[in-house]
Design a protein around this motif. Structure first.
Motif, PDB file in Angstrom:
ATOM      1  N   VAL A   5       0.851  -1.186   0.000  1.00 40.88           N
ATOM      2  CA  VAL A   5       0.000   0.000   0.000  1.00 40.88           C
ATOM      3  C   VAL A   5       0.882   1.230   0.000  1.00 40.88           C
ATOM      4  O   VAL A   5       1.663   1.449   0.929  1.00 40.88           O
ATOM      5  N   GLU A   6       0.723   2.028  -1.055  1.00 37.78           N
ATOM      6  CA  GLU A   6       1.505   3.247  -1.200  1.00 37.78           C
ATOM      7  C   GLU A   6       0.694   4.458  -0.743  1.00 37.78           C
ATOM      8  O   GLU A   6      -0.536   4.473  -0.842  1.00 37.78           O
ATOM      9  N   SER A   7       1.423   5.473  -0.293  1.00 42.01           N
ATOM     10  CA  SER A   7       0.775   6.723   0.064  1.00 42.01           C
ATOM     11  C   SER A   7       1.772   7.864  -0.059  1.00 42.01           C
ATOM     12  O   SER A   7       2.980   7.624  -0.160  1.00 42.01           O
ATOM     13  N   GLY A   8       1.256   9.093  -0.056  1.00 40.16           N
ATOM     14  CA  GLY A   8       2.121  10.259  -0.009  1.00 40.16           C
ATOM     15  C   GLY A   8       2.218  11.065  -1.287  1.00 40.16           C
ATOM     16  O   GLY A   8       2.850  12.131  -1.298  1.00 40.16           O
ATOM     17  N   GLY A   9       1.607  10.605  -2.371  1.00 40.36           N
ATOM     18  CA  GLY A   9       1.675  11.374  -3.601  1.00 40.36           C
ATOM     19  C   GLY A   9       0.810  12.617  -3.540  1.00 40.36           C
ATOM     20  O   GLY A   9       0.069  12.837  -2.581  1.00 40.36           O
ATOM     21  N   GLY A  10       0.916  13.456  -4.571  1.00 41.15           N
ATOM     22  CA  GLY A  10       0.100  14.649  -4.618  1.00 41.15           C
ATOM     23  C   GLY A  10       0.623  15.661  -5.612  1.00 41.15           C
ATOM     24  O   GLY A  10       1.490  15.361  -6.435  1.00 41.15           O
ATOM     25  N   LEU A  11       0.060  16.870  -5.509  1.00 43.43           N
ATOM     26  CA  LEU A  11       0.442  17.986  -6.380  1.00 43.43           C
ATOM     27  C   LEU A  11       1.289  18.969  -5.574  1.00 43.43           C
ATOM     28  O   LEU A  11       0.856  19.423  -4.498  1.00 43.43           O
ATOM     29  N   VAL A  12       2.476  19.270  -6.091  1.00 42.22           N
ATOM     30  CA  VAL A  12       3.350  20.214  -5.407  1.00 42.22           C
ATOM     31  C   VAL A  12       3.974  21.157  -6.406  1.00 42.22           C
ATOM     32  O   VAL A  12       4.065  20.854  -7.607  1.00 42.22           O
ATOM     33  N   GLN A  13       4.429  22.298  -5.911  1.00 43.48           N
ATOM     34  CA  GLN A  13       5.111  23.271  -6.761  1.00 43.48           C
ATOM     35  C   GLN A  13       6.582  22.880  -6.935  1.00 43.48           C
ATOM     36  O   GLN A  13       7.158  22.209  -6.066  1.00 43.48           O
ATOM     37  N   PRO A  14       7.192  23.297  -8.014  1.00 42.14           N
ATOM     38  CA  PRO A  14       8.622  23.032  -8.193  1.00 42.14           C
ATOM     39  C   PRO A  14       9.421  23.550  -7.006  1.00 42.14           C
ATOM     40  O   PRO A  14       9.137  24.623  -6.463  1.00 42.14           O
ATOM     41  N   GLY A  15      10.415  22.749  -6.618  1.00 41.98           N
ATOM     42  CA  GLY A  15      11.253  23.114  -5.490  1.00 41.98           C
ATOM     43  C   GLY A  15      10.774  22.595  -4.149  1.00 41.98           C
ATOM     44  O   GLY A  15      11.529  22.627  -3.168  1.00 41.98           O
ATOM     45  N   LYS A  16       9.541  22.136  -4.095  1.00 38.80           N
ATOM     46  CA  LYS A  16       8.982  21.619  -2.847  1.00 38.80           C
ATOM     47  C   LYS A  16       9.325  20.154  -2.657  1.00 38.80           C
ATOM     48  O   LYS A  16      10.032  19.548  -3.456  1.00 38.80           O
ATOM     49  N   SER A  17       8.807  19.573  -1.555  1.00 42.56           N
ATOM     50  CA  SER A  17       9.141  18.198  -1.183  1.00 42.56           C
ATOM     51  C   SER A  17       7.894  17.347  -1.006  1.00 42.56           C
ATOM     52  O   SER A  17       6.816  17.861  -0.716  1.00 42.56           O
ATOM     53  N   LEU A  18       8.079  16.054  -1.173  1.00 44.89           N
ATOM     54  CA  LEU A  18       7.062  15.057  -0.869  1.00 44.89           C
ATOM     55  C   LEU A  18       7.770  13.825  -0.328  1.00 44.89           C
ATOM     56  O   LEU A  18       8.932  13.567  -0.665  1.00 44.89           O
ATOM     57  N   LYS A  19       7.052  13.052   0.501  1.00 44.92           N
ATOM     58  CA  LYS A  19       7.593  11.795   0.997  1.00 44.92           C
ATOM     59  C   LYS A  19       6.596  10.688   0.704  1.00 44.92           C
ATOM     60  O   LYS A  19       5.445  10.739   1.144  1.00 44.92           O
ATOM     61  N   LEU A  20       7.048   9.687  -0.037  1.00 45.02           N
ATOM     62  CA  LEU A  20       6.221   8.534  -0.363  1.00 45.02           C
ATOM     63  C   LEU A  20       6.499   7.399   0.623  1.00 45.02           C
ATOM     64  O   LEU A  20       7.621   7.261   1.106  1.00 45.02           O
ATOM     65  N   SER A  21       5.462   6.610   0.884  1.00 42.48           N
ATOM     66  CA  SER A  21       5.599   5.442   1.736  1.00 42.48           C
ATOM     67  C   SER A  21       5.004   4.237   1.031  1.00 42.48           C
ATOM     68  O   SER A  21       4.061   4.368   0.244  1.00 42.48           O
ATOM     69  N   CYS A  22       5.530   3.076   1.347  1.00 41.97           N
ATOM     70  CA  CYS A  22       5.019   1.829   0.789  1.00 41.97           C
ATOM     71  C   CYS A  22       5.144   0.764   1.868  1.00 41.97           C
ATOM     72  O   CYS A  22       6.263   0.415   2.267  1.00 41.97           O
ATOM     73  N   ALA A  23       4.012   0.264   2.351  1.00 44.05           N
ATOM     74  CA  ALA A  23       4.002  -0.714   3.425  1.00 44.05           C
ATOM     75  C   ALA A  23       3.559  -2.075   2.913  1.00 44.05           C
ATOM     76  O   ALA A  23       2.534  -2.182   2.219  1.00 44.05           O
ATOM     77  N   ALA A  24       4.307  -3.102   3.277  1.00 49.07           N
ATOM     78  CA  ALA A  24       3.986  -4.478   2.880  1.00 49.07           C
ATOM     79  C   ALA A  24       3.283  -5.191   4.030  1.00 49.07           C
ATOM     80  O   ALA A  24       3.682  -5.061   5.187  1.00 49.07           O
ATOM     81  N   SER A  25       2.235  -5.941   3.689  1.00 45.57           N
ATOM     82  CA  SER A  25       1.503  -6.694   4.703  1.00 45.57           C
ATOM     83  C   SER A  25       1.007  -8.005   4.106  1.00 45.57           C
ATOM     84  O   SER A  25       1.102  -8.220   2.898  1.00 45.57           O
ATOM     85  N   GLY A  26       0.456  -8.881   4.978  1.00 46.75           N
ATOM     86  CA  GLY A  26      -0.098 -10.120   4.460  1.00 46.75           C
ATOM     87  C   GLY A  26       0.846 -11.287   4.581  1.00 46.75           C
ATOM     88  O   GLY A  26       1.171 -11.938   3.595  1.00 46.75           O
TER      89      GLY A  26
END
Length: 116
Positions: A5-26
């Motif tokens: 399950v991934e999370s953390g994407g989105g719309l950002v302006q140039p120069g800004k930051s984002l952090k994506l996560s990916c959790a494994a389960s099951g």
């Protein structure tokens, strides 16, 4: 059944930051290498970064110095910290996880859009 399950994407302006996560389960007992890939519109999916179970990392040249991959083995989670984002980083980002015994699993993808 292993799920990512991934999370953390989105719309950002140039120069800004984002952090994506990916959790494994099951029923995951052990995980080997973990990585991130991306696919921009009209382009093939490309490798972005990989981290081994021991913490060694590798990056595609275009993100070196701006992106950082990390993992939390206790949480079966991989992260991608993306700084100084550029419009050319716009893509759907996918995580890939090697579950032991060796088999690769892919996340569902999360959209990252860099635009002013």
């Amino acid at each position: 059944q292993v799920q990512l399950v991934e999370s953390g994407g989105g719309l950002v302006q140039p120069g800004k930051s984002l952090k994506l996560s990916c959790a494994a389960s099951g029923g995951v007992r052990s995980i080997g290498a973990m990585g991130w890939y991306r696919q921009a519109p009209g382009k093939q999916r490309e490798w972005v970064a990989t981290i081994t179970r021991g913490g060694s990392t590798n990056y595609v040249d275009s993100v070196k110095g701006r992106f950082t991959i990390s993992r939390d083995n206790a949480k079966n989670t991989v992260y991608l910290q993306m700084n100084s984002l550029k419009p050319e980083d716009t893509a759907v980002y996918y995580c890939k996880v090697q579950v032991i015994p060796p088999r690769d699993y892919w996340g569902q993808g999360t959209q990252v859009t860099v635009s002013s």
